[in-house]
Scaffold this motif. Structure first.
Motif, mmCIF file in Angstrom:
data_model
loop_
_atom_site.group_PDB
_atom_site.id
_atom_site.type_symbol
_atom_site.label_atom_id
_atom_site.label_comp_id
_atom_site.label_asym_id
_atom_site.label_seq_id
_atom_site.Cartn_x
_atom_site.Cartn_y
_atom_site.Cartn_z
ATOM 1 N N ILE A 442 1.800 -2.573 15.355
ATOM 2 C CA ILE A 442 1.599 -3.713 16.250
ATOM 3 C C ILE A 442 0.238 -3.602 16.914
ATOM 4 N N ALA A 443 -0.527 -4.684 16.850
ATOM 5 C CA ALA A 443 -1.813 -4.781 17.554
ATOM 6 C C ALA A 443 -1.853 -6.150 18.224
ATOM 7 N N GLY A 444 -1.719 -6.163 19.539
ATOM 8 C CA GLY A 444 -1.703 -7.433 20.258
ATOM 9 C C GLY A 444 -0.497 -8.261 19.876
ATOM 10 N N ALA A 445 -0.738 -9.498 19.438
ATOM 11 C CA ALA A 445 0.349 -10.421 19.104
ATOM 12 C C ALA A 445 0.758 -10.336 17.645
ATOM 13 N N VAL A 446 0.205 -9.380 16.890
ATOM 14 C CA VAL A 446 0.437 -9.320 15.447
ATOM 15 C C VAL A 446 1.072 -7.990 15.065
ATOM 16 N N LYS A 447 2.060 -8.055 14.193
ATOM 17 C CA LYS A 447 2.640 -6.862 13.587
ATOM 18 C C LYS A 447 2.246 -6.856 12.110
ATOM 19 N N THR A 448 1.647 -5.749 11.654
ATOM 20 C CA THR A 448 1.291 -5.601 10.248
ATOM 21 C C THR A 448 2.348 -4.749 9.562
ATOM 22 N N VAL A 449 2.970 -5.305 8.546
ATOM 23 C CA VAL A 449 4.022 -4.616 7.802
ATOM 24 C C VAL A 449 3.433 -4.169 6.465
ATOM 25 N N TYR A 450 3.515 -2.869 6.200
ATOM 26 C CA TYR A 450 2.941 -2.275 4.995
ATOM 27 C C TYR A 450 4.020 -2.174 3.921
ATOM 28 N N VAL A 451 3.778 -2.793 2.777
ATOM 29 C CA VAL A 451 4.724 -2.743 1.655
ATOM 30 C C VAL A 451 4.010 -2.111 0.460
ATOM 31 N N GLU A 452 4.600 -1.029 -0.055
ATOM 32 C CA GLU A 452 4.051 -0.377 -1.245
ATOM 33 C C GLU A 452 4.911 -0.772 -2.442
ATOM 34 N N ALA A 453 4.238 -1.145 -3.545
ATOM 35 C CA ALA A 453 4.983 -1.686 -4.688
ATOM 36 C C ALA A 453 4.380 -1.234 -6.008
ATOM 37 N N PHE A 454 5.240 -1.087 -6.992
ATOM 38 C CA PHE A 454 4.835 -0.803 -8.368
ATOM 39 C C PHE A 454 4.575 -2.130 -9.071
ATOM 40 N N VAL A 455 3.383 -2.250 -9.663
ATOM 41 C CA VAL A 455 3.023 -3.465 -10.388
ATOM 42 C C VAL A 455 2.698 -3.074 -11.827
ATOM 43 N N PRO A 456 3.559 -3.397 -12.769
ATOM 44 C CA PRO A 456 3.313 -3.008 -14.161
ATOM 45 C C PRO A 456 2.079 -3.692 -14.748
ATOM 46 N N ALA A 457 1.575 -3.101 -15.810
ATOM 47 C CA ALA A 457 0.439 -3.688 -16.526
ATOM 48 C C ALA A 457 0.801 -5.080 -17.037
#
Length: 527
Positions: A442-457
């Motif tokens: 959270i920074a100020g009025a914004v929450k940053t949500v980190y999503v890690e994902a596998f993306v196939p070729a």
């Protein structure tokens, strides 16, 4: 270098000066810095090298990311007479979230100094990870100063930005840049051209650490260019370290910038390599790729206990390196602007194609349990189209739900892609349709949500992040329950409402009470 220098269009250079932003030159902090960062876990002790008078006391340090800052406790400090630096031992804290932080250092009698993107803290290291090599960016133009139009040509920044966009999606642990960062290393202060400044500012767009070693164009100098011999080398040290190399004393044995770092059991050894085009101080630098003190240092570095070791440098101009004798797993380099070597050979000895001239190349090296497997070189594409990330709605912190689409046209599986969803700070019940939510900041009025994902070729992956404001109490009775969902569904079905309904309940940022809110209520009730 052939050709004659021309001071063509000096007025144009001053006009471009209006867009010129001075890059950060090194002052106090010598390491970790933007070009030689520190990767660490909470609780790990590492060193800060600080250039200041011997009598300097009261050292303090902290880490900063946007509006967030956290103390970096100094556990010990000592003055090193060889380098004339203060060596500060600090312990990495447990931050509220894990990111690539700026390092700020201050002490009594000196101004605070900031090294941008200098410290990356991560919660733990993985057995499976990867890093990226890039080379030969030739910023900001591949035109030389004797060629027409060089002053205002910024085309190589476009190539670099396209590669940066890909890197930020791929989310490697770090990047190795094997030199020729700059096209003409003498042109920084001359005519306010600012090649080094532009390069350093551009690198701040990377969301991951970057390690640099200089190439021949960075430090070699040109007889045809007006600034004095040695200007290119000193410009490099101004921006990318270290001050002791500009004014060495009698105790410091090296005149070249060499360093190593260890990540997850793998040792990376970076070497300064060059052709001394302008024959600057031939008694020191000679005609070889690497000086004798460098080679002695390298042999010592290769003799340490890490199970895997990788060299990275611009080019072995004098064929001085025998990888098998050195006992390393491989070497990564550039200069020839093309791929060379076999990725399956051991030790691997690989050149990677250039970033510049629209080629936009980079090489991914995957690591599994300490075993390194270089991949075939990728290209970002002439318009950056080979790997893209887009959002269905503005990713500006105003939407509770959003969908990200990663289109991977590369023939390469990407196991650790990172998508940052920006939601309102009060977002709760956060879920993702694909991938893993690793953290939220959270920074100020914004929450940053980190999503890690596998993306196939050769695939397209859609990732929907859903959340709500934490209150779906549409009848304002102080509870979120099944009654609220029924009221919303009745309203949507056109039934007349006897109970008052709070039309301001909104979980997806569309300023409407609708089916998304009813589904969100049912999700809350089910938990």
């Amino acid at each position: 270098m052939a050709g004659e220098f021309s001071e063509e269009d000096p007025a144009s250079s001053m006009e471009r000066k209006g867009d010129f932003v001075q890059g950060d030159k090194l002052t106090v902090i010598q390491r970790p810095i933007h070009s030689i960062p520190q990767l660490c876990n909470p609780g790990q002790v590492f060193e800060i090298w600080a250039s200041a008078p011997e009598e300097t006391t009261g050292w303090q340090a902290f880490l900063q990311y946007e509006e967030y800052s956290i103390d970096l406790p100094v556990t010990q400090s000592a003055y090193d007479e060889t380098t004339e630096w203060h060596i500060l031992n600090v312990q990495a804290p447990i931050p509220d979230f894990y990111e690539l932080f700026d390092l700020v250092v201050l002490a009594n009698g000196i101004e605070a100094d900031t090294a941008v993107n200098a410290v990356r803290i991560e919660p733990e290291t993985d057995d499976s990870w990867y890093f990226i090599q890039i080379t030969d960016t030739h910023l900001t133009t591949h035109r030389y100063s004797y060629e027409s139009g060089y002053i205002n040509d910024m085309s190589e920044l476009g190539d670099f930005f396209a590669v940066i966009d890909d890197i930020n999606i791929i989310n490697p642990k770090f990047v190795l840049h094997t030199g020729d960062v700059i096209n003409e290393g003498e042109l920084e202060d001359y005519l306010n051209i600012g090649y080094f400044s532009a390069a350093k500012n551009a690198m701040q767009l990377l969301n991951v650490p970057i390690y640099l070693v200089p190439g021949s164009n960075d430090i070699g100098g040109w007889d045809a260019t007006p600034p004095p011999d040695g200007t290119a080398r000193n410009n490099w040290y101004d921006f990318f370290g270290w001050d002791i190399l500009k004014n060495p004393n009698g105790l410091y044995p090296y005149r070249t910038q060499n360093y190593s770092f260890v990540y997850n059991g793998v040792k990376f050894i970076g070497l300064e390599a060059y052709e001394n085009y302008e024959n600057f101080q031939p008694d020191v630098f000679g005609d070889f790729s690497f000086t004798i003190p460098q080679m002695n240092w390298l042999i010592t570095e290769c003799g340490t206990s890490e199970s895997s070791k990788v060299l990275f440098y611009h080019y072995d101009f004098s064929n001085q390196l025998n990888l098998e004798v050195l006992g390393v797993d491989g070497a990564l380099w550039g200069h020839i602007h093309a791929d060379s070597g076999s990725a399956s050979a051991r030790p691997f000895n690989l050149a990677t194609a250039k970033v510049c001239d629209g080629e936009r190349s980079y090489r991914l090296i995957k690591v599994q349990d300490g075993v390194l497997t270089p991949q075939d070189t990728c290209q970002a594409g002439s318009a950056g189209q080979n790997l893209t990330l887009s959002y269905s709605q503005p990713n500006d912190g105003t939407k509770y739900s959003n969908t990200a689409i990663i289109d991977n046209n590369l023939s390469l599986d990407l196991e650790h892609c990172l998508i940052k969803f920006r939601t309102p700070a009060n977002a709760v019940e956060i879920q993702t349709s694909y991938g893993i939510i690793s953290q939220a900041a959270i920074a100020g009025a914004v929450k940053t949500v980190y999503v890690e994902a596998f993306v196939p070729a050769s695939s397209e992956v859609s990732i929907t992040l859903s959340s709500n404001s934490g209150s779906c109490d549409v009848n304002s009775d102080g509870r979120t329950n099944l009654t609220d969902a029924i009221l919303v569904l009745r309203m949507l079905s056109g039934f007349q409402q006897e109970d008052a309904i709070d039309l301001n309940v909104d979980v997806n940022g569309d300023a409407m009470l609708g089916l998304e809110e009813a589904l969100a209520i049912l999700g809350i009730v089910s938990h």
